[in-house]
Scaffold this active site. Structure first.
Site, PDB file in Angstrom:
ATOM      1  N   HIS A 200       4.667   1.721   2.923  1.00 20.93           N
ATOM      2  CA  HIS A 200       4.859   2.190   1.551  1.00 20.93           C
ATOM      3  C   HIS A 200       5.457   1.076   0.705  1.00 20.93           C
ATOM      4  O   HIS A 200       6.376   0.381   1.141  1.00 20.93           O
ATOM      5  CB  HIS A 200       5.791   3.409   1.542  1.00 20.93           C
ATOM      6  N   SER A 201       4.908   0.890  -0.487  1.00 22.22           N
ATOM      7  CA  SER A 201       5.447  -0.049  -1.466  1.00 22.22           C
ATOM      8  C   SER A 201       5.541  -1.454  -0.859  1.00 22.22           C
ATOM      9  O   SER A 201       4.567  -1.966  -0.311  1.00 22.22           O
ATOM     10  CB  SER A 201       6.797   0.459  -1.962  1.00 22.22           C
TER      11      SER A 201
END
Length: 1520
Positions: A200-201
């Site tokens: 994520h991210s």
């Protein structure tokens, strides 16, 4: 650039710019806040549910973590309670990597979905039916998650490298734990076990970085799925180490890897899913792999899309919700399950076959993930696995058979069908329809046809769809692709038909577009609408489960290249039932609509910024064969399509205005649609027109279902509809700032419109054209929403451009001050509101501020145009993708018109921001200084030590140098350079406050102190604007310090933040300024140009590269600090001798500290000599002649001595001796007189050099002994600030005028005739008037115990000397250790040098005494000064002797100790001798002092220059 006239300035202009900028900012911020409402987007995610549990595996990592990161980070195994049977690993490993400040617990949503899709809900470990045949220990995923302590990885490349290093160590551990099984060819554990990663991210950046580190386990990571990861460039460009990480991961692949078939050369499959418009934390543009050209050389190695394009979701998702969104987590979890089920977990098997061809497993794995995400057509960004057409080998390459994509061999069954009879593939009835390939109507029509089929019937169970566990459903519609080939058994006329079944995964789930049912429509009113009805529900809706059979529509599209590649002759559609089971349960009508369409057949017409889409007049000419029962008998296509080339932009929001055709309006007024209608009526209207707009480069798309809404139909039937257009907002991710432009084959927007042909039937009694459901579609720019999109992309503008403007303005002011140092250096607020700028070609006719902003805007616009031209001409720039520096310049746009419009607006906003910041900080300092003074704290912030004069040789303080060395050494060994930068910022903050306090105290030359304060404040302003770049990293460092201590892990990033050069220039500059002096003017034109160039470099990097590469502004400022420090050091080393500026060598730039300010004034500038043409020796002498620059020890006079305005002092005025140059002032200026003066000048110069060398030797000896005394007594008892203010003056100056008639020396300055002769002698002061005191002279006192404000120090009472008249204005506050006493009781007496003209001196006598005066009025009970004669004082002293005991006489040494040491007494003797020799005291010849000799040299120099000038004038007159 030259100084402009101040009279031409418009003082209201900065505030007008501020008002305009505030309007722009308010407009943009309001648009940004209301962006979801303006664009019609909302997050429609179902909340996920789970029962998490975590098992710690960190202790097992120690053997696999040589870096020691296992002490800092942790590893957990996730288990879903009530589903998974045990806590021990049972399947294949998968790893979750959190992002910036992310939690390890974010894995629970995807891991929970994986468990729920694989196991039954009873905790027994029983599998669901679809997984019952899966190999044990393979299909199910054991989800591991890493705890990164919620580090801020977006701000630090060091943190990213540490995280990537730990990921590799975790993967090595998991590969060892999940060893491969033994086979006939390999032993157990001999082959690598792959570990797919979900990130994520910024976790996606760390996962991609793993392949570029030394400890990378080759082949163990073959799948990386990223959610909202900015792949193209850093989201926060404040750290150069982050940019270094991006340059590593975005380096284009080598050509050898593209063609290699080795499993080790196969890159990981990279899947990027971006959140879209609602992700305001990080713009989603850099998440597009296709737009960033990442991995485009190997198109099968990437998948890129947006959540708004994912079926069953169709919604934008914010940055955090992308992890828990239920519709999305089901797709991701199922993708990992299917991947392990189909290809196992052995790395060599999963990467076999290379990157191309039918044998490539990478292509098959990509196809599986495409199906799991349900990506079709343009939703699969970048032209799918084909990639940009520019990179394809040839046009025929797309038609090759090995381009067929599949997951399993022969997954689409094919069978033989007869060509005649009831079972013939060509048999047609009410439920079976055959669509033949359209005949070619011309050479230009080849390949333009495509087949479209839309239905709401069930097409079969699709296990590869990532929409949770597939629901059992019947097959209600079958489509076959048939090919006719010659029959080998009947070579004459026999034909054999081969048909291939269209599988469920080939159908695309599309939003439902319900046509309002007329029976319900008649019962409802506009005030009472049933929101539970399908046609009345909003789209999209989190409450709707669109993938449930019978609700959403199914679409089948067969493009022309697929039909040609598979050699399809006709398409057979078989309907198995009249009414669908699930459709009937919802009370809806079943339908099937199909037909041919021409691709991109619409017409485009541009009107300014708007675009008008209309139908081609010939687009309705289609050939349909035997379509009775499914399509209308007319030749109207089921869909229309427009391709908008070069229309893609992420910064522009648009409005779609759709004008329904009159034919559609009439049919909507007449159609009939009943609920639960089970009959088969192929010509009845079944669905409402709907539209999709998509960007082929990014895969972002937007659906607009139900164009004929219930409200519109209700208005049409009520005859209240007047033909108003239907309006929708539109914003897609396309060409974006700082991203490479989309490839030409991908740079297009596709507009698709589907219409039920039953709604375009001819209207009885009316002759209407019924070719399309719309007359036109207009796309126009929504400027208000576009402002919000611009603000989202250019948030870091305010971190760079204000700094650039400030640097340019200060650089202009510095250049002007260097040329005219007699003027005070302007304040930052003055520099930016009244810049010293001359507009080219216009001059003073335009306000300098307006001219500066206009020239800056024009320069940036021209530079941007040149950048675009270079980028298009340089093929190497395009090949580098997002790492090209040309893309990061200025605004990073590929549309020059957009840049030309945005740059002036951005400059205005940046200037207004700078104006607010500078004004607030400058006014805040004034407020803080007032508060500090009000509470009597100013003396605690006084400068430590004495700053020597500018003409002194540069000396090094050992203690200060040791502290500087320790600070710099700590950067290498202990703390990051960002921490030292913060210390320097705080120190400069203190320096600026000290400078302001001293300026307000009026203790020195106001001009120099004002310049010093403004210089300190200017440097502080630049540090303030740079502070956010370093403060963000310090948050991460402090967190790490709290968790793992000061020890640095053993990684390749261990010393990235410990580079000494990153902070050393700033440390040196602030250290120099902390000494209490201002920075010296440039000595030469070269140095002046270097300083201006340094400020220009900061402005260049801030304005040109600052938005994309913000960290470069810090590097440029580092270089500027180095230039300033070097130029200042050179000026200090040479005594600030400048032959660059003419006639200002003797200006008030000498003493800049409390200890020496006001001791001596400067001579004043020379008015008749051109120093630029003088020889170097003469110039060096003249630069040192200013008595203010003579090295006088700070104990010679008290630090509070401040010369009065209007008086005369020993060190002020151009003293001259007329007797020396009397003969030179005559009218006869022959060569003999000039030779005589030069000989005299050389003789005096020789005596001056010898006297000065002797004085320096005595000073050195005295300081050495004083240092030894400090060691003996201690710094607390002997400090550099110590001075006994009770001491009286021991120096007497005699000023005499030999002859007033001889005082007029031709060509000499006017002040030279005022003072004829100066002689200085040391005298023994008279302390007899102190004998009336009741206290001893030397007494230790505690200031905190003094209770009354009128008590004086030790009871002393001072009296003025004879003949000196004092007023209240002659008294200043004392300085030194007792300055600003909290109770006002300890006020030092001060020495006042009195300036007396020659006439006054002659009238009063031949001696003038400098004596002490009492403190200010109000600080002592003796508020009035007693002025008495010497005789009166003697009488009074006589009376004292009769009544009082004689006290000890004051001595400078007694304040340091009761019994001064030998070293201290020796220092006093040497320093006293040096002072006597310097001033010429106690000398038999009054001209032997350094002071007198310097003054004589000054007069001789002036006389020689005057003779030269007069001779030159006479020569010119004779020539004439």
């Amino acid at each position: 650039m030259t100084t402009t006239s101040r009279s031409g300035r418009q003082l209201w202009l900065p505030w007008l710019i501020l008002v305009v900028s505030l309007t722009l900012i308010t407009y943009s911020v309001d648009s940004f806040i209301r962006l979801p409402q303006q664009l019609g987007v909302s997050q429609q995610c179902r909340m996920s549910r789970m029962w998490p549990a975590y098992i710690d595996h960190t202790s097992n990592l120690e053997p696999f973590s040589p870096s020691g990161l296992w002490r800092k980070y942790r590893l957990y195994l996730y288990r879903e309670r009530h589903f998974e049977p045990m806590d021990l690993p049972t399947g294949s490993p998968a790893l979750f990597v959190p992002g910036n400040s992310g939690s390890y617990g974010q894995v629970r949503s995807v891991a929970s979905s994986a468990s729920r899709q694989f196991y039954k809900e009873n905790g027994s470990g029983a599998r669901r039916d679809e997984w019952k045949d899966a190999p044990p220990g393979v299909a199910h995923t054991d989800w591991y998650t890493i705890d990164f302590n919620e580090d801020f990885s977006a701000f630090s490349g060091t943190t990213l490298i540490e995280q990537a290093t730990f990921i590799n160590e975790v993967v090595s551990y998991l590969s060892d734990r999940y060893a491969s099984a033994a086979t006939h060819s390999y032993a157990a554990g001999e082959r690598n076990t792959t570990v797919p990663i979900l990130a994520h991210s910024m976790g996606g950046i760390a996962a991609r970085l793993t392949a570029h580190l030394p400890n990378y386990p080759v082949g163990n990571i073959d799948t990386i799925v990223t959610l909202s990861t900015p792949h193209a460039f850093p989201p926060v460009p404040f750290d150069s180490s982050v940019e270094y990480v991006y340059s590593l991961i975005n380096t284009p692949l080598d050509a050898s890897r593209v063609t290699s078939r080795s499993a080790r050369n196969v890159p990981p499959l990279l899947v990027s899913i971006a959140g879209g418009l609602l992700d305001t934390q990080l713009p989603s543009d850099p998440s597009s792999l296709s737009l960033a050209r990442i991995g485009e050389a190997i198109a099968p190695s990437r998948i890129s899309t947006y959540t708004g394009s994912l079926p069953s979701l169709w919604s934008s998702v914010d940055h955090v919700a992308v992890m828990w969104c239920d519709q999305l987590r089901e797709k991701i979890a199922r993708g990992f399950l299917l991947d392990m089920m189909a290809f196992g977990r052995v790395s060599d098997e999963r990467n076999a076959g290379g990157v191309s061809g039918r044998s490539s497993v990478l292509r098959r794995r990509r196809e599986l993930w495409r199906r799991a995400l349900s990506l079709f057509d343009v939703s699969d960004a970048g032209n799918g696995e084909i990639g940009p057409l520019e990179l394809t080998p040839s046009p025929d390459w797309l038609l090759e058979e090995d381009r067929e994509t599949f997951v399993v061999e022969n997954e689409s069954p094919s069978f033989q069908r007869p060509t005649s009879g009831p079972d013939s593939a060509l048999s047609v009835d009410q439920q079976n329809t055959v669509f033949r390939i359209p005949a070619r109507m011309g050479d230009s029509d080849d390949g333009l046809h495509a087949f479209e089929l839309i239905t709401n019937l069930c097409v079969g169970w699709n296990p590869s769809s990532g929409m949770g566990a597939p629901l059992p459903q019947p097959v209600e519609l079958v489509v076959q692709l048939c090919t006719s080939n010659p029959d080998s058994s009947d070579p004459v006329s026999g034909q054999r038909t081969s048909c291939r079944l269209v599988m469920p995964w080939q159908w695309e789930l599309i939003p439902p577009s319900f046509l309002p049912r007329t029976d319900i429509l008649m019962q409802e009113s506009s005030q009472h609408i049933d929101t539970h009805l399908p046609e009345n529900r909003p789209f999209p809706s989190a409450d709707e489960i669109y993938h449930v059979p019978g609700y959403a529509f199914q679409r089948l599209r067969l493009d022309a290249d697929l039909l040609q590649r598979q050699r399809i002759d006709w398409i057979r559609v078989e309907r198995k039932t009249d009414s669908g089971v699930f459709v009937h349960q919802r009370g809806l009508k079943s339908f099937v609509r199909g037909g041919w369409m021409r691709q991109a057949a619409g017409r485009l017409k541009k009107h300014g910024s708007s675009l008008l889409l209309t139908q081609d007049q010939d687009s309705d000419i289609q050939h349909h064969y035997q379509d009775a029962g499914f399509a209308t008998t007319s030749a109207i296509p089921i869909a229309s399509e427009w391709l908008l080339k070069g229309f893609s932009s992420s910064l522009l929001a648009r409005r779609i205005e759709l004008v329904p055709s009159q034919c559609l309006v009439e049919n909507l007024a007449l159609y009939t649609l009943q609920s639960n209608d089970e009959s088969l009526h192929s010509t009845d209207a079944s669905f409402s027109p709907f539209m999709r707009v998509s960007d082929r480069a990014t895969g972002d798309s937007r659906w607009y279902p139900q164009l004929a809404s219930p409200e519109l139909v209700r208005r049409i039937r009520a005859r209240t509809y007047k033909g108003e257009p239907i309006t929708f907002p539109l914003s897609l991710h396309g060409n974006a700032p700082f991203m490479p432009p989309a490839r030409d084959s991908l740079n297009e927007i596709r507009v698709q419109l589907w219409t039920d042909q039953a709604l375009l039937r001819p209207v009885p009694g009316k002759s209407l054209p019924c070719r399309s459901s719309v007359d036109s579609i207009r796309l126009s720019v929504d400027w208000k929403a576009s402002a919000g999109l611009v603000l989202l992309r250019y948030r870091f503008l305010l971190a760079a451009w204000p700094l650039g403007l400030l640097s340019v303005c200060i650089g202009l002011s510095w250049l002007t001050w260097t040329q005219k140092p007699e003027l005070p250096f302007p304040s930052p607020l003055t520099s930016i509101t009244q810049p010293v700028f001359r507009t080219p070609f216009i001059g003073n006719r335009v306000d300098p501020l307006l001219g500066l902003l206009a020239c800056t805007a024009i320069a940036l616009i021209l530079l941007d145009g040149m950048r675009l031209w270079l980028y298009r001409c340089m093929s190497s720039a395009e090949a580098r993708g997002p790492t090209s520096s040309l893309i990061g310049m200025v605004l990073g746009l590929h549309n020059h018109a957009s840049s030309a419009g945005l740059i002036p607006c951005f400059l205005l906003v940046s200037y207004a921001t700078l104006l607010v910041i500078v004004a607030i900080i400058q006014w805040s300092f004034s407020l803080i200084a007032a508060i500090v003074t009000r509470f009597g704290l100013a003396h605690k912030l006084d400068w430590v030590g004495a700053a020597t004069a500018s003409s002194d040789p540069l000396k090094w303080n050992r203690r200060s140098m040791a502290g500087l060395a320790i600070l710099l050494l700590s950067v290498v060994l202990l703390v990051p350079h960002q921490f030292v930068f913060l210390i320097m910022f705080l120190l400069q903050l203190l320096n600026t406050l000290r400078a302001l306090l001293e300026l307000q105290s009026n203790r020195g030359p106001p001009q120099s102190q004002e310049s010093r304060f403004h210089q300190h404040l200017s440097i502080l302003m630049m540090l303030v604007l740079l502070l956010p770049q370093k403060a963000s990293f310090l948050v991460t460092w402090v967190r790490n310090l709290a968790s793992v201590g000061i020890k640095t892990p053993n990684t390749m990033a261990a010393w990235m933040d410990h580079n000494l050069l990153d902070v050393a220039p700033i440390v040196v500059l602030v250290w120099l300024m902390a000494g209490g002096r201002m920075l010296e003017p440039a000595r030469s034109k070269m140095e002046a140009k270097a300083i201006v160039f340094g400020f220009s470099i900061v402005g260049w990097y801030a304005l040109v590269w600052g938005i994309r590469y913000t960290y470069r502004t810090y590097d440029a400022f580092n270089a500027l600090c180095l230039v300033l420090a070097v130029c200042h050091w050179r000026s200090r080393r040479a005594g600030s001798r400048s032959h660059y500026s003419q006639g200002h060598a003797a200006c008030n730039v000498a003493k800049h500290s409390d200890e020496t300010s006001g001791m001596l004034h400067a001579h004043g500038k020379d008015e008749g000599v051109n120093l630029g043409d003088a020889p170097a020796e003469e110039f060096e002498l003249r630069s040192g002649l200013a008595s203010a620059r003579l090295p006088i020890h700070h104990l010679a006079l008290p630090s509070s001595v401040d010369p009065q305005s209007g008086g005369a002092s020993i060190a002020e005025g151009n003293a001259s001796t007329c007797a020396v140059v009397e003969s030179s002032a005559q009218t006869n200026l022959g060569g003999d007189k000039l030779d005589e003066l030069i000989a005299d000048y050389l003789d005096v110069l020789d005596r001056y050099q010898r006297a000065r060398n002797a004085t320096s030797a005595l000073f050195s000896s005295g300081y050495l002994k004083l240092t030894r005394a400090k060691i003996e007594l201690g710094a607390s008892r002997l400090s550099s600030n110590s001075y006994d203010s009770r001491l009286l003056a021991e120096v007497r100056a005699t000023i005499s005028n030999e002859s007033s008639s001889q005082s007029s020396c031709g060509g000499l300055p006017a002040q030279a005739s005022e003072i004829s002769h100066i002689s200085v002698a040391r005298v023994q002061p008279d302390y007899s008037h102190l004998e009336n005191d009741d206290y001893v002279l030397i007494q230790d006192m505690d200031e905190s115990k003094v209770e009354k404000a009128d008590s004086t120090i030790a009871g002393l009472r001072r009296r003025a000397a004879v003949g000196v008249t004092l007023s209240e204005t002659d008294v200043v506050e004392g300085s030194g250790p007792h300055k600003h006493s909290p109770r006002g009781s300890l006020n030092d007496s001060v020495l006042r040098p009195v300036r007396v003209s020659a006439a006054d001196a002659e009238g009063r006598g031949d001696a003038i005494k400098m004596s002490a005066v009492q403190p200010e009025k109000g600080h002592s009970k003796n508020s009035k000064y007693d002025v008495i004669s010497t005789n009166q004082g003697d009488d009074q002293l006589g009376r004292m002797e009769q009544t009082k005991k004689v006290a000890a006489k004051p001595d400078a040494l007694l304040q340091f100790g009761g019994l001064p040491s030998t070293a201290l007494r020796g220092a006093q003797v040497d320093l006293r001798k040096a002072l006597n020799q310097l001033l010429g005291a106690e000398s038999h010849v009054h001209d032997d002092g350094v002071l007198q000799l310097a003054l004589r040299l000054e007069v001789l120099t002036s006389a020689i220059s005057t003779l030269k000038a007069t001779a030159a004038n006479q020569s010119e007159c004779e020539k004439r």
